[in-house]
Design a protein around this motif. Structure first.
Motif, PDB file in Angstrom:
ATOM      1  N   TYR A 774     -11.355  -2.501  -7.859  1.00  0.00           N
ATOM      2  CA  TYR A 774     -11.751  -2.485  -6.361  1.00  0.00           C
ATOM      3  C   TYR A 774     -10.876  -1.322  -5.619  1.00  0.00           C
ATOM      4  CZ  TYR A 774     -13.065  -7.488  -7.311  1.00  0.00           C
ATOM      5  OH  TYR A 774     -13.550  -8.295  -7.753  1.00  0.00           O
ATOM      6  N   PRO A 775     -11.299  -0.037  -5.771  1.00  0.00           N
ATOM      7  CA  PRO A 775     -10.838   1.142  -5.418  1.00  0.00           C
ATOM      8  C   PRO A 775     -10.837   1.098  -3.927  1.00  0.00           C
ATOM      9  CG  PRO A 775     -12.742   1.743  -6.316  1.00  0.00           C
ATOM     10  CD  PRO A 775     -12.695   0.173  -6.690  1.00  0.00           C
ATOM     11  N   SER A 776     -11.752   0.681  -3.270  1.00  0.00           N
ATOM     12  CA  SER A 776     -11.795   0.643  -1.707  1.00  0.00           C
ATOM     13  C   SER A 776     -11.103  -0.311  -1.185  1.00  0.00           C
ATOM     14  CB  SER A 776     -13.610   0.698  -1.388  1.00  0.00           C
ATOM     15  OG  SER A 776     -14.008  -0.650  -1.872  1.00  0.00           O
ATOM     16  N   LYS A 779      -5.652  -2.665   0.888  1.00  0.00           N
ATOM     17  CA  LYS A 779      -4.480  -3.596   0.628  1.00  0.00           C
ATOM     18  C   LYS A 779      -3.961  -3.409  -0.614  1.00  0.00           C
ATOM     19  CE  LYS A 779      -5.553  -7.408   3.947  1.00  0.00           C
ATOM     20  NZ  LYS A 779      -5.645  -8.828   4.100  1.00  0.00           N
ATOM     21  N   LEU A 780      -4.826  -3.205  -1.551  1.00  0.00           N
ATOM     22  CA  LEU A 780      -4.258  -2.717  -2.851  1.00  0.00           C
ATOM     23  C   LEU A 780      -3.626  -1.348  -2.924  1.00  0.00           C
ATOM     24  CD1 LEU A 780      -7.362  -4.229  -5.149  1.00  0.00           C
ATOM     25  CD2 LEU A 780      -5.097  -5.189  -4.781  1.00  0.00           C
ATOM     26  N   TRP A 781      -3.993  -0.420  -2.325  1.00  0.00           N
ATOM     27  CA  TRP A 781      -3.319   0.768  -2.258  1.00  0.00           C
ATOM     28  C   TRP A 781      -1.868   0.759  -1.351  1.00  0.00           C
ATOM     29  CZ3 TRP A 781      -4.754   4.776  -5.054  1.00  0.00           C
ATOM     30  CH2 TRP A 781      -6.052   4.982  -5.374  1.00  0.00           C
ATOM     31  N   ALA A 782      -1.880  -0.032  -0.231  1.00  0.00           N
ATOM     32  CA  ALA A 782      -0.438  -0.254   0.564  1.00  0.00           C
ATOM     33  C   ALA A 782       0.329  -1.134  -0.502  1.00  0.00           C
ATOM     34  CB  ALA A 782      -0.887  -1.224   1.571  1.00  0.00           C
ATOM     35  N   GLN A 783      -0.136  -2.175  -1.495  1.00  0.00           N
ATOM     36  CA  GLN A 783       0.910  -2.749  -2.261  1.00  0.00           C
ATOM     37  C   GLN A 783       1.418  -1.822  -3.462  1.00  0.00           C
ATOM     38  OE1 GLN A 783      -1.590  -5.867  -3.628  1.00  0.00           O
ATOM     39  NE2 GLN A 783      -0.512  -7.715  -2.258  1.00  0.00           N
ATOM     40  N   ASN A 802      -1.728   8.855  -0.022  1.00  0.00           N
ATOM     41  CA  ASN A 802      -2.553  10.063   0.110  1.00  0.00           C
ATOM     42  C   ASN A 802      -3.956   9.667  -0.446  1.00  0.00           C
ATOM     43  OD1 ASN A 802      -3.896  12.484   0.764  1.00  0.00           O
ATOM     44  ND2 ASN A 802      -2.699  13.344  -0.582  1.00  0.00           N
ATOM     45  N   LEU A 803      -3.825   8.929  -1.839  1.00  0.00           N
ATOM     46  CA  LEU A 803      -5.135   8.747  -2.191  1.00  0.00           C
ATOM     47  C   LEU A 803      -5.993   7.241  -1.562  1.00  0.00           C
ATOM     48  CD1 LEU A 803      -4.042   8.604  -6.149  1.00  0.00           C
ATOM     49  CD2 LEU A 803      -5.521  10.476  -4.955  1.00  0.00           C
ATOM     50  N   GLY A 804      -4.968   6.502  -0.940  1.00  0.00           N
ATOM     51  CA  GLY A 804      -5.553   5.543  -0.227  1.00  0.00           C
ATOM     52  C   GLY A 804      -6.359   5.789   0.743  1.00  0.00           C
ATOM     53  N   THR A 805      -5.794   6.749   1.805  1.00  0.00           N
ATOM     54  CA  THR A 805      -6.345   7.074   2.918  1.00  0.00           C
ATOM     55  C   THR A 805      -7.690   7.913   3.015  1.00  0.00           C
ATOM     56  OG1 THR A 805      -5.052   9.171   2.902  1.00  0.00           O
ATOM     57  CG2 THR A 805      -4.167   7.130   4.338  1.00  0.00           C
ATOM     58  N   ARG A 806      -7.590   8.566   1.720  1.00  0.00           N
ATOM     59  CA  ARG A 806      -8.976   9.182   1.093  1.00  0.00           C
ATOM     60  C   ARG A 806     -10.053   8.225   0.770  1.00  0.00           C
ATOM     61  NH1 ARG A 806      -6.890  14.514  -2.444  1.00  0.00           N
ATOM     62  NH2 ARG A 806      -5.806  15.624  -0.705  1.00  0.00           N
ATOM     63  N   LEU A 814      -3.113   1.294   6.883  1.00  0.00           N
ATOM     64  CA  LEU A 814      -2.631   2.286   5.901  1.00  0.00           C
ATOM     65  C   LEU A 814      -2.088   3.723   6.098  1.00  0.00           C
ATOM     66  CD1 LEU A 814      -2.408   2.266   2.616  1.00  0.00           C
ATOM     67  CD2 LEU A 814      -4.804   3.408   2.493  1.00  0.00           C
ATOM     68  N   TRP A 815      -2.925   4.122   7.335  1.00  0.00           N
ATOM     69  CA  TRP A 815      -2.313   5.490   8.022  1.00  0.00           C
ATOM     70  C   TRP A 815      -1.117   5.191   8.596  1.00  0.00           C
ATOM     71  CZ3 TRP A 815      -4.506  10.126   6.992  1.00  0.00           C
ATOM     72  CH2 TRP A 815      -5.933  10.096   6.760  1.00  0.00           C
ATOM     73  N   LEU A 816      -0.938   3.966   9.326  1.00  0.00           N
ATOM     74  CA  LEU A 816       0.585   3.786   9.944  1.00  0.00           C
ATOM     75  C   LEU A 816       1.593   3.758   8.858  1.00  0.00           C
ATOM     76  CD1 LEU A 816      -0.799   1.110  12.724  1.00  0.00           C
ATOM     77  CD2 LEU A 816      -0.254   3.703  12.971  1.00  0.00           C
ATOM     78  N   LEU A 817       1.276   3.035   7.777  1.00  0.00           N
ATOM     79  CA  LEU A 817       2.261   3.152   6.571  1.00  0.00           C
ATOM     80  C   LEU A 817       2.643   4.314   6.185  1.00  0.00           C
ATOM     81  CD1 LEU A 817       1.124  -0.252   4.900  1.00  0.00           C
ATOM     82  CD2 LEU A 817       3.060  -0.014   6.314  1.00  0.00           C
ATOM     83  N   TYR A 818       1.416   5.230   5.841  1.00  0.00           N
ATOM     84  CA  TYR A 818       1.903   6.660   5.436  1.00  0.00           C
ATOM     85  C   TYR A 818       2.693   7.323   6.332  1.00  0.00           C
ATOM     86  CZ  TYR A 818       0.335  10.681   3.041  1.00  0.00           C
ATOM     87  OH  TYR A 818       0.289  12.008   2.581  1.00  0.00           O
TER      88      TYR A 818
END
Length: 950
Positions: A774-776, A779-783, A802-806, A814-818
């Motif tokens: 599930y690349p989209s 929550k997984l990118w944030a984890q 960076n990869l998650g926001t893309r 996710l942008w806020l955490l970045y």
């Protein structure tokens, strides 16, 4: 005179128009003018004018001016004369709009016949115009020197008897003469020179002021009023007079009067000595004295009453005395004598106009009673009863104004005049004091009115034993078979159930269209414990339907709720079962309507009727998930725990695919302490529907009870059988919070007791596998990024964000955490601003991103940039209706004095936002305006009660 014709026979005057004096006007028709004809042409008109001029021999001005003046002062040549000797006017005079008649139409009479009368009229008007022109020219020319008469010049005037000199035949030079305007100007200048203005008189003095010095200018005295009259007037105005209050006048008046006081025995005479001169008033002492006087009077009244009861004295009754005092106070406080007199006059005119109008007499009597004149009130009502013996209201009012024996006498006369009046008989009964007298009056009334239900009920209520009441009700039912109330009362007090059924059957046959009889029969069966409750109500509904006497749905529900209120729950449920669908078609949204009925019953506190409605819904729609949830909610809120379990058990059996019902059932079991029962419920749910919700609920259950390994095994099984992204997210979170227990001798620990590194590695492995599936999912990118942060691998965390926001550019969180990673972990404000700018480009008009951007500048100490960004964010094209942005501005970007006006502006713009309402409440809270703060907090809760819940 005898030969003269009378007025009506005389010939009418010329140009007479009948009715012209009263506004009538004449008119001309084509028959009066004759047929239309074409007028002469322009050439013909010119030829006729030339011939006419030749015949008359007229050419130019009249003799005097034609011989003397050929040109005027400007050399203007005289115009050529017309055919009749009249000088033609200039076109500019004819075209002058000021002298044109607006009513005249151009060319209206151009084609009319031109006769001799028209010619004569034109010449007369032309002569008049020329004469006026000569007079104006003669006045315009004024001689500037005296003319000496010469013989040659005066001979002609003397011969004609004239005394003025004659002008020469032709005057070419007009220089000796001056115009009238010059003469008037000269006269005006002479007058102004003889009578100069004040301004002109002091003009030279004003010019001389230009040469004075500054010191001289400062020494000029102020302009003042030195007249004695004005000074005295101003002094009088400064004197002010004030009206003396009435209290001062009354005090001066009472200062020389003698008064009575009540002095307490323990009181000293010092205060009396201080106030001997009367200059001070102690209102507390006055109030105490008044209380003392009142107490003395009451004690005397009480003693006198006791003596009167013993026969030794006769005085007033204290109770009656106080009552009269209260009436007097009421009369004096609330009623004006003038108003009473005025209303009395109006009512007197009413009864004089219509002596057969009892309401007028009643109003007048009540007015006298309020005014403290009971005798007049009785007299008025006596007169009314004598004039209107058939009026019940008049007799009742007259009875109320009298007491004791007089009232009984009036009541006897009233029932004699109105033997069929139930109200008068009831009033006569109330006047009796003993029970037997009351019964005697009622029996006499029933002899005259045997069909009166009110009289029978009154007599039954006076019965002392049940047998007497039973006999009276039996007699009443036989006299009035249509009275349902009497039959129901008799059915309640009969000795056996069979007799009660017989009474109700008799009443049902007499009243086949009344539903109360069937409801009473159903309640009777419920009281005796019979199982025929449903059957009787079903028969009743069928009978009423055949008689076209069915009630409306709302009325049936109301009857059912009334039965529940009186304790007849089964009767109410049977009413709902048989009548809830009455009058509705299958096409109607019956389910929604029934749900609304149940909610209405719950709001009125009729929970049994609501249960009956839900049971009816589930009987028609047994697989309705919403129906089972509503029924379970009712039992959870207003029922017992066992009833709730019973409802949920039936629900999961009826709808086995409803995960929410299984989870609710398991939670209820767990909350009651039955953990094994919850596991059994979830085990049944696995057999029916092994979905991700059931797996996650089972995992939570095992984790709460400390069964970590069992929960980990369930997660592994869930990833294989129901491997959704939600299951993977739960697996990663569980791996981070519940690391595997490894022994110190394990090779992976190297003899250390720490278990964090293997736990993070396990979570990182799981999240990597999940991102491959599930690349989209943001929550997984944030984890993954948070795992790297916990391992202090900040570059890898930055790469994950960076990869998650893309992959998920719409994920605001996710942008806020970045951005916070760049700000707090790397300390790079520039990178954090860049991330937020990219986020706003990908997510325009997002208030959370604008809020984070403003807070970033505020945390960095750049308050000016924060204000500028907030201004951009609150523009109409962006997020001007965002409550969180307005709250941030109110609390952190504006001074304290601007919070309240800014809050008012924000409320007007945003209108309704719970965050903003909480901010306004905090503003009032800070100012210690607690009531307003509570009001705004309540508004926020009503607007969205879920804000702040966890």
């Amino acid at each position: 005179m005898a030969s003269r014709k009378d007025f009506l026979s005389q010939q009418a005057p010329e140009n007479y128009v009948a009715g012209l004096g009263r506004g009538a006007t004449g008119f001309t028709t084509r028959s009066d003018l004759g047929p239309a004809r074409e007028g002469p042409s322009e050439d013909q008109i010119k030829e006729a004018l030339a011939k006419r001029a030749a015949q008359l021999g007229v050419g130019g001005y009249p003799a005097l001016y034609h011989a003397q003046i050929d040109t005027d002062a400007k050399g203007f040549q005289a115009p050529t004369p017309s055919a009749y000797g009249a000088v033609e006017k200039k076109e500019e005079d004819d075209d002058d709009e000021r002298f044109q008649d607006p009513e005249n139409e151009v060319g209206l009479f151009a084609t009319g016949a031109y006769d001799r009368e028209d010619d004569e009229a034109d010449r007369i008007y032309q002569d008049i115009d020329e004469h006026m022109d000569r007079r104006r020219k003669a006045r315009r020319l004024v001689p500037s020197f005296p003319l000496s008469p010469s013989p040659s010049r005066t001979s002609a005037s003397e011969a004609n008897g004239l005394s003025y000199p004659l002008l020469p035949e032709q005057i070419a030079d007009l220089s000796p003469f001056a115009h009238r305007e010059a003469r008037e100007k000269q006269e005006r200048e002479d007058y102004e020179a003889k009578n100069p203005k004040i301004q002109q008189q002091f003009a030279d003095l004003k010019r001389s002021l230009g040469g004075i010095t500054d010191e001289q200018w400062q020494n000029i005295p102020e302009v003042g009023d030195l007249t004695g009259k004005n000074r005295r007037t101003k002094q009088n105005l400064r004197q002010r007079f004030y009206a003396v209050p009435d209290s001062v006048i009354a005090g001066a008046r009472n200062s020389t009067e003698m008064g009575t006081t009540v002095t307490d025995g323990a009181q000293t005479n010092d205060s009396g000595a201080d106030n001997a001169d009367g200059t001070m008033t102690n209102f507390a002492d006055i109030g105490a004295a008044r209380d003392k006087v009142l107490q003395v009077n009451l004690d005397k009244a009480a003693i006198g009453s006791a003596d009167a009861n013993s026969g030794s004295a006769s005085t007033i009754d204290p109770k009656g005395y106080l009552t009269s005092l209260s009436k007097t106070e009421l009369k004096s406080a609330n009623y004006d004598i003038g108003d009473v007199k005025r209303v009395e006059g109006l009512l007197q005119s009413v009864i004089k106009t219509n002596s057969r109008h009892p309401p007028g007499y009643i109003a007048l009597a009540r007015l006298h009673q309020l005014a403290g004149k009971p005798v007049k009130a009785r007299d008025v009502m006596s007169q009314c009863c004598s004039l209107n013996p058939r009026s019940e209201d008049a007799w009742l009012e007259n009875i109320g104004l009298n007491e004791g024996h007089n009232a009984k006498v009036i009541a006897a006369a009233a029932v004699k005049e109105n033997p069929e009046s139930t109200r008068l008989w009831i009033r006569a009964t109330e006047l009796e004091t003993d029970l037997q007298s009351k019964k005697r009056v009622l029996r006499r009334a029933l002899d005259l009115l045997p069909k009166s239900v009110v009289l029978w009920k009154q007599l039954v209520q006076l019965s002392q034993d049940e047998s007497e009441a039973r006999l009276l009700l039996s007699k009443a039912c036989s006299e009035i078979p249509a009275s349902i109330e009497l039959h129901l009362a008799l059915a309640r007090i009969v000795e056996t159930v069979d007799e009660a059924r017989k009474v109700l059957n008799t009443c049902r046959r007499a009243n086949p269209k009344n539903a109360e009889v069937w409801i009473a029969a159903t309640r009777l069966e419920e009281q005796v414990g019979s199982k025929n409750t449903m059957n009787i109500m079903k028969r009743g509904v069928q009978s009423l339907a055949n008689e076209n006497a069915m009630l409306k749905r709302e009325e049936w529900i109301e009857q059912a709720e009334k039965c529940e209120e009186e304790g007849a729950v089964l009767t109410g449920q049977s009413i709902i079962r048989e009548t809830l669908s009455y009058g509705l078609d299958e096409d109607d949204d019956r389910k929604k309507l029934f749900m609304e009925d149940a909610q209405a019953s719950i709001s009125r506190g009729r929970y049994e009727i609501a249960r009956a409605i839900y049971a009816y819904i589930l009987r028609i729609w047994p697989t309705s998930k919403s129906g089972w949830e509503a029924s379970a909610s009712l039992e959870k809120t207003h029922g017992k725990k066992e009833d709730l379990w019973n409802v949920l058990e039936k629900a999961v059996e009826a709808v086995p695919q409803a995960d929410d019902l299984w989870i609710q059932y398991a939670n209820e079991k767990y909350q009651s302490g039955d953990v094994d029962g919850a596991r059994i419920v979830l085990g049944k749910a696995f057999n029916q529907s092994p979905s991700e919700n059931i797996y996650l609920e089972a995992i939570n259950l095992e984790a709460k009870n400390g069964q970590i390994q069992q929960a980990r095994d369930l997660l592994s099984q869930a990833r294989q059988e129901a491997g959704t992204d939600r299951v993977w997210i739960k697996s990663v979170a569980f791996a981070r919070t519940h690391p595997e227990e490894l022994s110190p001798s394990s090779p992976s620990t190297n003899g250390n007791s720490a278990t964090k590194q293997p736990a993070e590695n396990t979570a990182l492995t799981l999240v990597t596998q999940a991102l491959n599936l599930y690349p989209s999912n943001w929550k997984l990118w944030a984890q993954k990024a948070q795992i790297y942060e916990s391992l202090a691998l900040l570059p890898q965390a930055r790469e994950s964000y960076n990869l998650g926001t893309r992959a998920c550019p719409r994920a605001v969180t996710l942008w806020l955490l970045y951005s916070r990673l760049e700000e707090f972990s790397f300390g790079s404000l520039v990178k954090a601003r860049s991330v937020l700018d990219r986020a706003r480009s990908a997510n325009p008009k997002n208030d959370r991103l604008w809020l984070e951007t403003v807070r970033l500048e505020r945390r960095s100490g750049n308050l000016t940039a924060a204000k500028n960004l907030m201004a951009r964010a609150l523009q109409p094209g962006e997020c001007h209706k965002s409550g969180i942005l307005w709250s941030e501005r109110i609390w952190h970007l504006e001074p304290r004095t601007q919070r309240k006006p800014l809050s008012l502006e924000a409320v007007k713009v945003v209108e309704s936002d719970p965050t903003l309402f909480v901010t306004v409440a905090r503003v009032f809270w800070a100012e210690r305006k607690l009531e307003k703060a509570i009001s705004w907090f309540e508004k926020a809760v009503l607007l969205d009660s879920d804000v702040g819940d966890t």
